[in-house]
Design a protein around this motif. Structure first.
Motif, PDB file in Angstrom:
ATOM      1  N   PHE A 112      -5.722   2.141 -11.310  1.00  0.00           N
ATOM      2  CA  PHE A 112      -6.537   3.340 -11.500  1.00  0.00           C
ATOM      3  C   PHE A 112      -5.659   4.558 -11.777  1.00  0.00           C
ATOM      4  O   PHE A 112      -5.962   5.380 -12.641  1.00  0.00           O
ATOM      5  CB  PHE A 112      -7.413   3.582 -10.258  1.00  0.00           C
ATOM      6  CG  PHE A 112      -8.255   4.824 -10.340  1.00  0.00           C
ATOM      7  CD1 PHE A 112      -9.389   4.853 -11.138  1.00  0.00           C
ATOM      8  CD2 PHE A 112      -7.906   5.969  -9.631  1.00  0.00           C
ATOM      9  CE1 PHE A 112     -10.162   6.009 -11.234  1.00  0.00           C
ATOM     10  CE2 PHE A 112      -8.664   7.121  -9.716  1.00  0.00           C
ATOM     11  CZ  PHE A 112      -9.803   7.144 -10.524  1.00  0.00           C
ATOM     12  N   TYR A 113      -4.555   4.674 -11.046  1.00  0.00           N
ATOM     13  CA  TYR A 113      -3.654   5.820 -11.223  1.00  0.00           C
ATOM     14  C   TYR A 113      -2.587   5.585 -12.299  1.00  0.00           C
ATOM     15  O   TYR A 113      -1.651   6.363 -12.422  1.00  0.00           O
ATOM     16  CB  TYR A 113      -3.003   6.203  -9.885  1.00  0.00           C
ATOM     17  CG  TYR A 113      -3.993   6.817  -8.908  1.00  0.00           C
ATOM     18  CD1 TYR A 113      -4.498   8.099  -9.115  1.00  0.00           C
ATOM     19  CD2 TYR A 113      -4.444   6.110  -7.802  1.00  0.00           C
ATOM     20  CE1 TYR A 113      -5.415   8.658  -8.239  1.00  0.00           C
ATOM     21  CE2 TYR A 113      -5.374   6.666  -6.917  1.00  0.00           C
ATOM     22  CZ  TYR A 113      -5.854   7.933  -7.141  1.00  0.00           C
ATOM     23  OH  TYR A 113      -6.766   8.486  -6.274  1.00  0.00           O
ATOM     24  N   VAL A 117       2.505   1.857  -3.348  1.00  0.00           N
ATOM     25  CA  VAL A 117       1.574   2.510  -4.281  1.00  0.00           C
ATOM     26  C   VAL A 117       1.549   4.022  -4.001  1.00  0.00           C
ATOM     27  O   VAL A 117       1.598   4.835  -4.926  1.00  0.00           O
ATOM     28  CB  VAL A 117       0.160   1.887  -4.180  1.00  0.00           C
ATOM     29  CG1 VAL A 117      -0.883   2.757  -4.867  1.00  0.00           C
ATOM     30  CG2 VAL A 117       0.156   0.487  -4.791  1.00  0.00           C
ATOM     31  N   GLY A 118       1.510   4.392  -2.720  1.00  0.00           N
ATOM     32  CA  GLY A 118       1.534   5.816  -2.367  1.00  0.00           C
ATOM     33  C   GLY A 118       2.807   6.500  -2.840  1.00  0.00           C
ATOM     34  O   GLY A 118       2.769   7.626  -3.354  1.00  0.00           O
ATOM     35  N   SER A 153      -5.833  -5.754   1.896  1.00  0.00           N
ATOM     36  CA  SER A 153      -5.223  -4.475   1.518  1.00  0.00           C
ATOM     37  C   SER A 153      -4.369  -4.585   0.258  1.00  0.00           C
ATOM     38  O   SER A 153      -4.159  -3.604  -0.454  1.00  0.00           O
ATOM     39  CB  SER A 153      -4.390  -3.925   2.680  1.00  0.00           C
ATOM     40  OG  SER A 153      -3.466  -4.900   3.117  1.00  0.00           O
ATOM     41  N   ILE A 176       2.526   7.080  -6.534  1.00  0.00           N
ATOM     42  CA  ILE A 176       1.632   8.222  -6.818  1.00  0.00           C
ATOM     43  C   ILE A 176       2.396   9.528  -6.583  1.00  0.00           C
ATOM     44  O   ILE A 176       2.334  10.460  -7.400  1.00  0.00           O
ATOM     45  CB  ILE A 176       0.358   8.159  -5.941  1.00  0.00           C
ATOM     46  CG1 ILE A 176      -0.509   6.963  -6.343  1.00  0.00           C
ATOM     47  CG2 ILE A 176      -0.456   9.462  -6.061  1.00  0.00           C
ATOM     48  CD1 ILE A 176      -1.703   6.702  -5.420  1.00  0.00           C
ATOM     49  N   GLU A 207      -6.744  -3.682  -2.476  1.00  0.00           N
ATOM     50  CA  GLU A 207      -7.027  -2.240  -2.508  1.00  0.00           C
ATOM     51  C   GLU A 207      -5.864  -1.525  -3.181  1.00  0.00           C
ATOM     52  O   GLU A 207      -6.052  -0.613  -3.999  1.00  0.00           O
ATOM     53  CB  GLU A 207      -7.196  -1.696  -1.085  1.00  0.00           C
ATOM     54  CG  GLU A 207      -8.397  -2.261  -0.351  1.00  0.00           C
ATOM     55  CD  GLU A 207      -8.471  -1.720   1.075  1.00  0.00           C
ATOM     56  OE1 GLU A 207      -8.244  -0.522   1.296  1.00  0.00           O
ATOM     57  OE2 GLU A 207      -8.767  -2.521   1.982  1.00  0.00           O
ATOM     58  N   ALA A 208      -4.640  -1.933  -2.831  1.00  0.00           N
ATOM     59  CA  ALA A 208      -3.444  -1.327  -3.422  1.00  0.00           C
ATOM     60  C   ALA A 208      -3.406  -1.593  -4.927  1.00  0.00           C
ATOM     61  O   ALA A 208      -3.115  -0.690  -5.728  1.00  0.00           O
ATOM     62  CB  ALA A 208      -2.191  -1.879  -2.747  1.00  0.00           C
ATOM     63  N   CYS A 246       0.843  -1.206   0.000  1.00  0.00           N
ATOM     64  CA  CYS A 246       0.000   0.000   0.000  1.00  0.00           C
ATOM     65  C   CYS A 246       0.876   1.254   0.000  1.00  0.00           C
ATOM     66  O   CYS A 246       0.599   2.222  -0.720  1.00  0.00           O
ATOM     67  CB  CYS A 246      -0.902   0.027   1.231  1.00  0.00           C
ATOM     68  SG  CYS A 246      -2.016  -1.374   1.304  1.00  0.00           S
ATOM     69  N   ALA A 273      -5.885   0.592  -6.800  1.00  0.00           N
ATOM     70  CA  ALA A 273      -5.431   1.980  -6.909  1.00  0.00           C
ATOM     71  C   ALA A 273      -4.271   2.104  -7.906  1.00  0.00           C
ATOM     72  O   ALA A 273      -4.204   3.062  -8.680  1.00  0.00           O
ATOM     73  CB  ALA A 273      -4.990   2.497  -5.530  1.00  0.00           C
TER      74      ALA A 273
END
Ligand SMILES: [Mg+2]
Length: 271
Positions: free
Chosen positions: A162-163, A124-125, A152, A128, A155-156, A121, A159
């Motif tokens: 998506f990004y 991924v942040g 999680s 971004i 979820e990661a 997670c 995202a």
């Protein structure tokens, strides 16, 4: 590094890992030996990083999401010069910085990990953030297959697609085993390739101990635009030590003296 040198380097790292685990009577030797060719390739042939300048802003980031194999990362960081080789002897000892999980007080470690499903997670942040700053650096994250049972992770993954994080490479150490047995009996991954593809990933399936495969996969990932990459690396838990290979109990089995000598002998024969 070329393939020949990478193989020599991996063998030295395997001996280091086995020695750390034997001396400390701790560690996660099976998963460290399945992961080490991936880490060896990342640090010696793929990532841009500067051991003498660990916070170099343009460095590629690495996150060990399967944080319990910390000794494999410590061995690589010592090889690269982030930490002193002598410090490896303190692994898991009281007061040591080299505890059973990655610790960001150590140069070269981006974040503390070990709570499974967490590192990915944060990776991924980071990716971004890199996109927002239009930075050239890339993010690499190594996950376990037992770890895929953490919600999680998904979820990661959602995202990341998506990004459109084409600066992110997740690597799945697919050794087929987790602490309590075969992944397909504990919490089946089933066709994990299809799952990541459905989430929007570019999936590259390889032999995670083959250096040509590993280097080619990272090259393809670098040239993939508009989507994140998952490298599905098929590996063998305990790879390199005959009596550990594919045996779940070596997840964090402790070696006795005789087993240690046998393991080192086998690794020396492979040199
Ligand atoms: Mg596993």
């Amino acid at each position: 590094m070329e393939t020949r040198e990478l193989k020599r380097s991996a063998n030295a790292l395997r001996k280091e890992i086995v020695t750390m685990c034997f001396k400390s009577k701790a560690g996660h030797v099976g998963g460290s030996l399945s992961s080490i060719d991936i880490l060896n390739t990342l640090y010696n042939a793929e990532m841009k990083h500067r051991p003498k300048e660990p916070n170099w802003p343009q460095r590629d980031r690495f996150v060990l999401s399967k944080g319990h194999v910390a000794e494999s990362l410590f061995a690589v960081l010592a090889q690269q010069g982030y930490i002193e080789k002598e410090e490896l002897a303190t692994f898991s000892a009281f007061g040591s910085r080299l505890i059973g999980h990655p610790n960001n007080k150590i140069d070269g470690i981006e974040m503390n990990t070990g709570a499974l499903g967490h590192g990915v997670c944060v990776a991924v942040g980071m990716a971004i953030a890199g996109k927002m700053d239009q930075s050239p650096w890339r993010v690499y994250c190594l996950m376990g297959d037992g770890e895929q049972a953490e919600g999680s992770v998904w979820e990661a993954a959602m995202a990341a697609a998506f990004y459109k994080l084409d600066n992110l490479v997740l690597i799945l150490d697919r050794n087929g085993l987790q602490i309590s047995g075969n992944t397909e009996e504990v919490m089946a991954l089933q066709d994990i390739r299809l799952k990541y593809e459905a989430f929007g990933f570019n999936v590259i399936e390889i032999d995670g101990h083959n250096y040509e495969d590993l280097m080619a996969a990272f090259t393809i990932a670098r040239h993939t635009k508009g989507k994140p990459t998952l490298i599905l690396a098929h590996t063998i838990k305990g790879k390199g030590v005959s009596f550990m290979e594919n045996i779940a109990s070596w997840h964090h089995g402790v070696l006795n003296e005789e087993q240690y000598e046998q393991a080192i002998k086998e690794l020396e024969e492979q040199e």
